[in-house]
Motif scaffolding. Structure first.
Motif, PDB file in Angstrom:
ATOM      1  N   PRO A 448      48.741  44.271  46.073  1.00  0.00           N
ATOM      2  CA  PRO A 448      49.957  43.578  45.622  1.00  0.00           C
ATOM      3  C   PRO A 448      49.668  42.454  44.625  1.00  0.00           C
ATOM      4  CG  PRO A 448      49.264  42.725  47.714  1.00  0.00           C
ATOM      5  CD  PRO A 448      48.281  43.792  47.363  1.00  0.00           C
ATOM      6  N   VAL A 449      50.770  41.802  44.217  1.00  0.00           N
ATOM      7  CA  VAL A 449      50.643  40.607  43.371  1.00  0.00           C
ATOM      8  C   VAL A 449      50.694  39.398  44.303  1.00  0.00           C
ATOM      9  CG1 VAL A 449      51.692  39.295  41.490  1.00  0.00           C
ATOM     10  CG2 VAL A 449      51.782  41.791  41.480  1.00  0.00           C
ATOM     11  N   VAL A 450      49.710  38.523  44.205  1.00  0.00           N
ATOM     12  CA  VAL A 450      49.690  37.372  45.113  1.00  0.00           C
ATOM     13  C   VAL A 450      49.843  36.080  44.323  1.00  0.00           C
ATOM     14  CG1 VAL A 450      48.231  38.510  46.814  1.00  0.00           C
ATOM     15  CG2 VAL A 450      47.173  37.173  45.010  1.00  0.00           C
ATOM     16  N   LEU A 451      50.023  34.993  45.077  1.00  0.00           N
ATOM     17  CA  LEU A 451      50.172  33.696  44.430  1.00  0.00           C
ATOM     18  C   LEU A 451      48.827  32.980  44.535  1.00  0.00           C
ATOM     19  CD1 LEU A 451      52.507  32.069  43.223  1.00  0.00           C
ATOM     20  CD2 LEU A 451      52.761  30.976  45.457  1.00  0.00           C
ATOM     21  N   GLY A 452      48.227  32.655  43.407  1.00  0.00           N
ATOM     22  CA  GLY A 452      46.924  32.000  43.527  1.00  0.00           C
ATOM     23  C   GLY A 452      46.327  31.593  42.202  1.00  0.00           C
ATOM     24  N   ASP A 453      45.081  31.158  42.294  1.00  0.00           N
ATOM     25  CA  ASP A 453      44.338  30.742  41.112  1.00  0.00           C
ATOM     26  C   ASP A 453      43.432  31.921  40.725  1.00  0.00           C
ATOM     27  OD1 ASP A 453      42.083  29.905  39.627  1.00  0.00           O
ATOM     28  OD2 ASP A 453      42.373  27.821  40.265  1.00  0.00           O
ATOM     29  N   PRO A 454      43.697  32.576  39.583  1.00  0.00           N
ATOM     30  CA  PRO A 454      42.976  33.823  39.284  1.00  0.00           C
ATOM     31  C   PRO A 454      41.462  33.639  39.220  1.00  0.00           C
ATOM     32  CG  PRO A 454      44.393  33.145  37.444  1.00  0.00           C
ATOM     33  CD  PRO A 454      44.682  32.218  38.568  1.00  0.00           C
ATOM     34  N   GLY A 455      40.992  32.520  38.642  1.00  0.00           N
ATOM     35  CA  GLY A 455      39.543  32.294  38.523  1.00  0.00           C
ATOM     36  C   GLY A 455      38.893  32.228  39.892  1.00  0.00           C
ATOM     37  N   GLN A 456      39.557  31.488  40.785  1.00  0.00           N
ATOM     38  CA  GLN A 456      38.986  31.323  42.125  1.00  0.00           C
ATOM     39  C   GLN A 456      39.031  32.638  42.905  1.00  0.00           C
ATOM     40  OE1 GLN A 456      40.814  28.055  44.154  1.00  0.00           O
ATOM     41  NE2 GLN A 456      39.779  26.536  42.889  1.00  0.00           N
ATOM     42  N   LEU A 457      40.149  33.371  42.773  1.00  0.00           N
ATOM     43  CA  LEU A 457      40.250  34.632  43.517  1.00  0.00           C
ATOM     44  C   LEU A 457      39.230  35.642  43.005  1.00  0.00           C
ATOM     45  CD1 LEU A 457      44.092  35.004  44.053  1.00  0.00           C
ATOM     46  CD2 LEU A 457      42.341  34.226  45.650  1.00  0.00           C
ATOM     47  N   GLU A 458      38.939  35.576  41.707  1.00  0.00           N
ATOM     48  CA  GLU A 458      37.928  36.482  41.150  1.00  0.00           C
ATOM     49  C   GLU A 458      36.574  36.194  41.806  1.00  0.00           C
ATOM     50  OE1 GLU A 458      38.663  37.173  37.071  1.00  0.00           O
ATOM     51  OE2 GLU A 458      36.603  37.875  36.732  1.00  0.00           O
ATOM     52  N   ARG A 459      36.293  34.910  42.013  1.00  0.00           N
ATOM     53  CA  ARG A 459      35.036  34.505  42.645  1.00  0.00           C
ATOM     54  C   ARG A 459      34.936  35.105  44.056  1.00  0.00           C
ATOM     55  NH1 ARG A 459      30.361  33.696  44.055  1.00  0.00           N
ATOM     56  NH2 ARG A 459      29.394  31.644  44.083  1.00  0.00           N
ATOM     57  N   VAL A 460      36.082  35.060  44.785  1.00  0.00           N
ATOM     58  CA  VAL A 460      36.091  35.572  46.160  1.00  0.00           C
ATOM     59  C   VAL A 460      35.797  37.071  46.162  1.00  0.00           C
ATOM     60  CG1 VAL A 460      37.574  36.037  48.167  1.00  0.00           C
ATOM     61  CG2 VAL A 460      37.667  33.809  47.025  1.00  0.00           C
ATOM     62  N   PHE A 461      36.552  37.832  45.353  1.00  0.00           N
ATOM     63  CA  PHE A 461      36.379  39.287  45.417  1.00  0.00           C
ATOM     64  C   PHE A 461      35.042  39.730  44.828  1.00  0.00           C
ATOM     65  CE2 PHE A 461      40.829  38.868  46.352  1.00  0.00           C
ATOM     66  CZ  PHE A 461      40.923  39.723  47.442  1.00  0.00           C
ATOM     67  N   SER A 462      34.548  39.001  43.803  1.00  0.00           N
ATOM     68  CA  SER A 462      33.226  39.342  43.264  1.00  0.00           C
ATOM     69  C   SER A 462      32.192  39.183  44.351  1.00  0.00           C
ATOM     70  CB  SER A 462      32.823  38.374  42.144  1.00  0.00           C
ATOM     71  OG  SER A 462      33.595  38.625  41.051  1.00  0.00           O
ATOM     72  N   ASN A 463      32.307  38.086  45.105  1.00  0.00           N
ATOM     73  CA  ASN A 463      31.316  37.830  46.144  1.00  0.00           C
ATOM     74  C   ASN A 463      31.383  38.878  47.260  1.00  0.00           C
ATOM     75  OD1 ASN A 463      29.239  36.035  47.084  1.00  0.00           O
ATOM     76  ND2 ASN A 463      30.595  35.719  48.809  1.00  0.00           N
ATOM     77  N   LEU A 464      32.622  39.201  47.706  1.00  0.00           N
ATOM     78  CA  LEU A 464      32.748  40.177  48.793  1.00  0.00           C
ATOM     79  C   LEU A 464      32.254  41.551  48.336  1.00  0.00           C
ATOM     80  CD1 LEU A 464      36.183  39.192  50.375  1.00  0.00           C
ATOM     81  CD2 LEU A 464      33.886  38.571  51.127  1.00  0.00           C
ATOM     82  N   LEU A 465      32.601  41.921  47.080  1.00  0.00           N
ATOM     83  CA  LEU A 465      32.152  43.238  46.602  1.00  0.00           C
ATOM     84  C   LEU A 465      30.638  43.264  46.417  1.00  0.00           C
ATOM     85  CD1 LEU A 465      34.866  44.249  43.960  1.00  0.00           C
ATOM     86  CD2 LEU A 465      34.419  45.278  46.175  1.00  0.00           C
ATOM     87  N   SER A 466      30.089  42.173  45.844  1.00  0.00           N
ATOM     88  CA  SER A 466      28.640  42.231  45.605  1.00  0.00           C
ATOM     89  C   SER A 466      27.882  42.201  46.931  1.00  0.00           C
ATOM     90  CB  SER A 466      28.176  41.123  44.657  1.00  0.00           C
ATOM     91  OG  SER A 466      28.357  39.896  45.273  1.00  0.00           O
TER      92      SER A 466
END
Ligand code: ADP
Length: 571
Positions: A448-466
């Motif tokens: 879905p589309v969420v409410l957030g800070d895109p830079g920070q959320l990218e950091r979260v998903f990059s970390n979980l995926l890596s």
């Protein structure tokens, strides 16, 4: 103390607590295994078929030097099993040996008897047990029967030893190893019952034993209970003064179950004030994660940030005092506060640069040196050099992660609608090389589309995926990112993998700074990634946790607020 220093102390305290808890558990296991070996030696003596005299048994125990090598053990003994018609002859033989007062006790009619024949050292305390029929007492009998039936060592439940005098009475227990006739270990329980001759055994005074194992003042308070429950009536030992229910609350608490010779012990561990003071006084030493240099740099970093925070706090205090002053004055102070925060931010950048530069110099010059020395140099020098270079890389990664964590302090920036599908696909794109090299099957969304800070959320998903890529081990690695509808206009996102997985009891620790389950040489990393993820998700009023994936591997779940006009596309 600022949040960072405070959080460091907390993390280091937890780490130290875990280390000490592991140390205590291991020390108890090791020592009890060593005692079992002592009894095995005694069992071997009887199994040898040679006639055993009191003298020979005394020599065997004396050469073990129990009080030097095995503190806490009360002695090593041998108890013989006797049919009722043999008791009189046995007593007569012992009296002839010179023990005029000897008798099998307690007296009374029983279908079978046992009697302690040897018990070394034969001191005043142990003499009280000479001739005692342990089989007549239910707790001891249960362990003796278990030893007979299993043919192996058996620990008894909690007892008060007959050696106790009423002075400094302690809880105790006994360990038994069976001795069968002809030195054999028969193969069935029935044959074992038939051929039992006696037991080599040891009585233990629990407090003496535990103090011998972990010392008088362990850094972690702990209690040992007989059986799986922490009930006062089963308490064997506790290292601290406790309230009357035998339990206590503290910052960190853990319970562990240990199997000792077929019996379960409940080990309850609590953090102590001592541990916190050690951690606080050793803060800079404990921060020696990447070596002495990093420790000094981190200390500087923490200290400077502390000053920055204190400054900001003072300004805020001043602002409160001046509330009644004019609007103009307030906005001036406000400006100053912003400037101070900006300075702090600036400091983070400068620190990052200033700390990285000397590190880079160390790394580059080490590499240059190694190249100059060439392939023919001493292989040790090449190896040591490689250690320095990898240490430097690790310090650089740690400083980056620490600064990033530091920057996440305080208010987060403005939030906006973020289409997660595209964001996660972008993160996966960055890992494309690793994903295709490892043949990983990756499924994303729909998200879905969420409410957030895109830079920070990218950091979260990059970390979980890596992490999901890094900690893979299945022959057909698979990673899925899915969304579920959550409560209160929230969505729950799950990143699942079929990798090495995480034990359920380890999961809460993983989100702490520097927490790692694996060795650096096996899986490199800083242990900061999940701590950063947690901080970011908390700033999005969400939660993050990890559970075992039902099919194997792990499942990282997080909640995020939905953007108002965008509901999740699947349920
Ligand atoms: P790093 O990966 O740099 O060590 P993280 O904070 O990202 O640090 O992760 C902390 C620890 O959690 C890792 O060291 C690893 O032991 C464990 N971990 C994280 N993700 C996974 C995963 N997907 N599967 C198994 N273990 C994981």
């Amino acid at each position: 103390m600022t949040w960072l220093a405070h959080s460091l102390v907390e993390d280091l305290e937890l780490q130290r607590f875990d280390q000490q808890a592991d140390r205590i558990e291991q020390a108890i296991r090791d020592r009890m295994a060593a005692y079992e070996q002592v009894l095995r030696g005694g069992q071997g003596l009887f199994a040898s078929g040679l006639p055993i005299s009191r003298q020979a048994f005394r020599r065997y125990v004396a050469q073990l030097a129990l009080s030097t090598h095995y503190p806490g053990i009360q002695g090593v003994g041998y108890a013989v099993m006797l049919q009722p018609d043999r008791v009189n002859a046995f007593e007569a033989r012992l009296r002839q040996e010179g023990f005029a007062e000897f008798s099998v006790h307690p007296s009374g009619e029983r279908s079978v008897y046992s009697a302690i024949e040897y018990l070394e050292p034969f001191d005043w305390r142990n003499r009280r047990a000479f001739g005692f029929d342990m089989y007549s007492e239910p707790t001891r009998r249960e362990a003796m029967q278990r030893a007979i039936d299993t043919g192996t060592s058996a620990l008894s439940g909690r007892v008060v030893l007959v050696q106790e005098t009423g002075n400094d009475t302690q809880a105790g227990f006994l360990m038994y190893l069976p001795v069968y006739r002809n030195g054999d270990n028969p193969s069935t329980a029935e044959e074992r019952r038939e051929q039992i001759q006696g037991f080599v055994y040891s009585p233990f005074r629990a407090a003496d034993l535990m103090r011998g194992i972990v010392g008088v003042r362990p850094q972690v308070d702990f209690a040992v209970f007989d059986g799986p429950d922490a009930a006062v009536e089963h308490l064997l030992y506790r290292s601290f003064d406790a309230p009357s229910d035998g339990t206590r609350r503290s910052d960190h608490q853990e319970r562990r179950l240990i199997d000792v010779a077929g019996r379960t012990w409940h080990l309850q561990l609590n953090s102590s004030a001592q541990i916190r003071s050690i951690v606080e006084s050793n803060l800079s030493a404990a921060v020696l994660i990447g070596g002495l240099l990093l420790s000094a740099l981190l200390y500087l970093l923490v200290d400077s940030m502390a000053n920055g925070r204190v400054k900001a706090q003072r300004l805020a205090d001043a602002m409160t005092m001046d509330l009644r002053r004019s609007e103009a004055e307030k906005s001036r102070l406000n400006d100053e506060l912003h400037r101070s925060n900006a300075e702090l931010e600036q400091f983070a950048h400068v620190a990052s640069h200033d700390l990285q530069t000397p590190l880079r110099t160390v790394g580059s010059y080490t590499q240059l040196l190694l190249r100059r020395l060439g392939d023919n140099s001493d292989p040790d020098i090449q190896e040591f050099g490689a250690f320095i270079v990898s240490g430097v890389h690790r310090m650089q990664a740690l400083i980056q992660d620490l600064l990033e964590y530091a920057r996440l302090d305080g208010e987060s920036g403005p939030k906006r609608a973020v289409p997660l599908q595209q964001l996660v696909e972008r993160c996966a794109q960055d890992l494309e090389a690793d994903i295709s090299d490892a043949g990983i099957e990756l499924e994303i969304g729909p998200l879905p589309v969420v409410l957030g800070d895109p830079g920070q959320l990218e950091r979260v998903f990059s970390n979980l995926l890596s992490n999901a890529v890094k900690y893979r081990n299945a022959p057909r690695p698979k990673i899925e990112v899915r969304a579920k509808t959550g409560k209160n206009a929230c969505t729950q996102i799950e990143v699942r993998d079929n990798g090495i997985g995480i034990g359920a009891d380890e999961s809460p620790k993983l989100f702490k700074m520097f927490s790692r389950l694996h060795d650096q040489s096996q899986y490199p990393g800083t242990g900061m990634g999940l701590a950063i993820c947690k901080r970011i998700i908390s700033q999005h009023q969400g939660e993050i946790w990890v559970e075992p994936n039902p099919g194997g591997g792990s499942r990282f779940c997080l909640t995020l607020p939905l953007a108002q006009d965008a509901l999740p596309t699947n349920g």
